[in-house]
Design an enzyme around this catalytic site. Structure first.
Site, PDB file in Angstrom:
ATOM      1  N   ASN A  15       0.869  -1.175   0.000  1.00 57.17           N
ATOM      2  CA  ASN A  15       0.000   0.000   0.000  1.00 57.17           C
ATOM      3  C   ASN A  15       0.906   1.225   0.000  1.00 57.17           C
ATOM      4  O   ASN A  15       1.463   1.580   1.037  1.00 57.17           O
ATOM      5  CB  ASN A  15      -0.915  -0.010   1.232  1.00 57.17           C
ATOM      6  CG  ASN A  15      -1.786   1.242   1.297  1.00 57.17           C
ATOM      7  OD1 ASN A  15      -1.793   2.052   0.361  1.00 57.17           O
ATOM      8  ND2 ASN A  15      -2.509   1.420   2.389  1.00 57.17           N
ATOM      9  N   LYS A  17       0.138   4.242  -0.323  1.00 57.63           N
ATOM     10  CA  LYS A  17      -0.498   5.442   0.233  1.00 57.63           C
ATOM     11  C   LYS A  17      -0.222   6.625  -0.708  1.00 57.63           C
ATOM     12  O   LYS A  17      -0.197   6.429  -1.922  1.00 57.63           O
ATOM     13  CB  LYS A  17      -0.024   5.668   1.670  1.00 57.63           C
ATOM     14  CG  LYS A  17      -0.212   4.390   2.517  1.00 57.63           C
ATOM     15  CD  LYS A  17      -0.017   4.576   3.986  1.00 57.63           C
ATOM     16  CE  LYS A  17      -0.252   3.243   4.708  1.00 57.63           C
ATOM     17  NZ  LYS A  17      -0.146   3.337   6.155  1.00 57.63           N
ATOM     18  N   HIS A 101      -9.762   1.786   4.625  1.00 57.50           N
ATOM     19  CA  HIS A 101      -8.487   1.881   5.363  1.00 57.50           C
ATOM     20  C   HIS A 101      -8.659   2.846   6.539  1.00 57.50           C
ATOM     21  O   HIS A 101      -9.390   3.839   6.434  1.00 57.50           O
ATOM     22  CB  HIS A 101      -7.377   2.376   4.421  1.00 57.50           C
ATOM     23  CG  HIS A 101      -6.010   2.235   5.022  1.00 57.50           C
ATOM     24  ND1 HIS A 101      -5.518   3.122   5.942  1.00 57.50           N
ATOM     25  CD2 HIS A 101      -5.062   1.290   4.872  1.00 57.50           C
ATOM     26  CE1 HIS A 101      -4.298   2.731   6.317  1.00 57.50           C
ATOM     27  NE2 HIS A 101      -3.999   1.611   5.677  1.00 57.50           N
ATOM     28  N   GLU A 103      -6.866   5.095   7.628  1.00 56.02           N
ATOM     29  CA  GLU A 103      -6.510   6.491   7.339  1.00 56.02           C
ATOM     30  C   GLU A 103      -7.676   7.212   6.660  1.00 56.02           C
ATOM     31  O   GLU A 103      -7.831   8.425   6.802  1.00 56.02           O
ATOM     32  CB  GLU A 103      -5.233   6.536   6.490  1.00 56.02           C
ATOM     33  CG  GLU A 103      -4.021   6.200   7.362  1.00 56.02           C
ATOM     34  CD  GLU A 103      -2.845   5.593   6.615  1.00 56.02           C
ATOM     35  OE1 GLU A 103      -2.816   5.638   5.380  1.00 56.02           O
ATOM     36  OE2 GLU A 103      -1.949   5.062   7.310  1.00 56.02           O
ATOM     37  N   GLU A 173      -5.742  -4.452  10.507  1.00 58.40           N
ATOM     38  CA  GLU A 173      -4.698  -3.458  10.728  1.00 58.40           C
ATOM     39  C   GLU A 173      -4.978  -2.704  12.026  1.00 58.40           C
ATOM     40  O   GLU A 173      -5.710  -1.699  12.021  1.00 58.40           O
ATOM     41  CB  GLU A 173      -4.663  -2.460   9.569  1.00 58.40           C
ATOM     42  CG  GLU A 173      -4.367  -3.097   8.224  1.00 58.40           C
ATOM     43  CD  GLU A 173      -3.749  -2.099   7.242  1.00 58.40           C
ATOM     44  OE1 GLU A 173      -2.683  -2.423   6.711  1.00 58.40           O
ATOM     45  OE2 GLU A 173      -4.308  -1.022   7.029  1.00 58.40           O
ATOM     46  N   GLY A 179       2.411   2.357  10.872  1.00 53.03           N
ATOM     47  CA  GLY A 179       3.406   3.422  10.760  1.00 53.03           C
ATOM     48  C   GLY A 179       4.128   3.743  12.055  1.00 53.03           C
ATOM     49  O   GLY A 179       4.800   4.770  12.143  1.00 53.03           O
ATOM     50  N   SER A 219       3.249  -2.043  10.364  1.00 52.23           N
ATOM     51  CA  SER A 219       4.699  -2.128  10.602  1.00 52.23           C
ATOM     52  C   SER A 219       5.302  -3.476  10.223  1.00 52.23           C
ATOM     53  O   SER A 219       6.271  -3.913  10.831  1.00 52.23           O
ATOM     54  CB  SER A 219       5.032  -1.764  12.059  1.00 52.23           C
ATOM     55  OG  SER A 219       4.668  -0.431  12.335  1.00 52.23           O
TER      56      SER A 219
HETATM   57  P1  13P Z   1       2.863   0.467   7.666  1.00 56.69           P
HETATM   58  O1  13P Z   1       3.357  -0.833   7.074  1.00 56.69           O
HETATM   59  O2  13P Z   1       3.651   1.647   7.188  1.00 56.69           O
HETATM   60  O3  13P Z   1       2.744   0.377   9.149  1.00 56.69           O
HETATM   61  O4  13P Z   1       1.385   0.704   7.086  1.00 56.69           O
HETATM   62  C1  13P Z   1       0.454  -0.312   7.206  1.00 56.69           C
HETATM   63  C2  13P Z   1      -0.734   0.046   6.410  1.00 56.69           C
HETATM   64  O5  13P Z   1      -1.465   0.947   6.749  1.00 56.69           O
HETATM   65  C3  13P Z   1      -0.977  -0.742   5.175  1.00 56.69           C
HETATM   66  O6  13P Z   1      -2.256  -0.502   4.669  1.00 56.69           O
END
Ligand code: 13P
Length: 256
Positions: A15, A17, A101, A103, A173, A179, A219
């Protein structure tokens, strides 16, 4: 390379982002295909920003790599400024789409009800939805993890019938792991995944529940992936930061 002991095909998704220009995306794809032209039995997916999808499609079209978008809108067409439909994603070469997601839920007010409409639109267009769920740190510390997951599953997949469930991918997640560099332990992730499978079985039956692939995200990196993937109910990984670098992504795909 192994599939999950359960027989479900493993799925590892990048992903990206809101990262990568056209040039960066193109270079990533070229390097990936040079160094790792075939991810073997793993279903490898790249969820890129909308702007990079066309470029990636032309490079990945005749390869085993799959393309995903990070969101979509549920209406088929019309006056929805700024939105992208499921049919547009199919048109640009996507086979998968991330939905709900955290976010988007936290930063853009997306709800389970909206996720449900997006899942229906994606399925109708022939896309595989990657539906994200997960608890916050406060919810985990208050002992509410299972309640939160239950509510998210029931409401985000409210319109799904048992026959479409094999096309659904879930992304567990936990928000406290995204992150932060603090991954859930394989045991914590397995506990949540096995609970999710129980919930799926209660609502859609055992056969459908066994067919749904559940990815862990938060992560994940090349050092942590093997132990996570060894767990019975962890069928893949949804990776943010560690998927942006091509070497690191290749290490994730070849973890075993
Ligand atoms: P990270 O791997 O950067 O923690 O992000 C996970 C994520 O949100 C994947 O959709």
């Amino acid at each position: 390379m192994p599939n999950n002991p359960s027989g479900r095909q493993s799925i590892i998704a990048a992903n990206w982002k809101m990262n990568k220009t056209l040039e960066e995306a193109g270079q990533f794809a070229d390097n990936l295909l040079n160094r790792c032209p075939d991810p073997g039995t793993i279903e490898a997916v790249i969820a890129a920003p909308f702007t990079a999808l066309s470029t990636l499609r032309s490079r990945l079209r005749a390869t085993p790599f799959r393309l995903a978008a990070q969101d979509l809108f549920w209406e088929p067409a019309g006056a929805y400024t700024g939105e992208i439909s499921a049919a547009m994603l199919v048109d640009v070469g996507c086979s998968h789409v991330i939905i709900g997601h955290s976010e988007r839920r936290q930063g853009f007010g997306e709800t389970d009800a909206m996720a449900d409409k997006k899942v229906s639109a994606a399925l109708q267009a022939g896309l595989h939805p990657i539906v994200c769920i997960g608890e916050t740190l406060d919810e985990r510390q208050a002992g509410q993890t299972f309640d939160v997951l239950k509510r998210q599953i029931q409401n985000s997949l409210a319109s799904c019938s048992a026959d479409v469930m094999p096309r659904i991918v879930l992304g567990y997640e936990p928000l406290w792991a995204i992150g932060t560099g603090v991954s859930a332990t394989p045991q914590q992730a397995q506990e949540a995944h096995s609970y999710l499978r129980e919930l799926l079985a209660q609502r859609w039956g055992t056969e459908a529940a066994e067919a749904v692939r559940v990815q862990y995200g938060g992560s994940v990196n090349p050092d942590s992936i093997a132990a996570l993937m060894a767990e019975e109910d962890i069928d893949g990984a949804l990776v943010g930061g560690a998927s942006l670098d091509v070497d690191s992504f290749i290490q994730l795909l070849t973890y075993s």
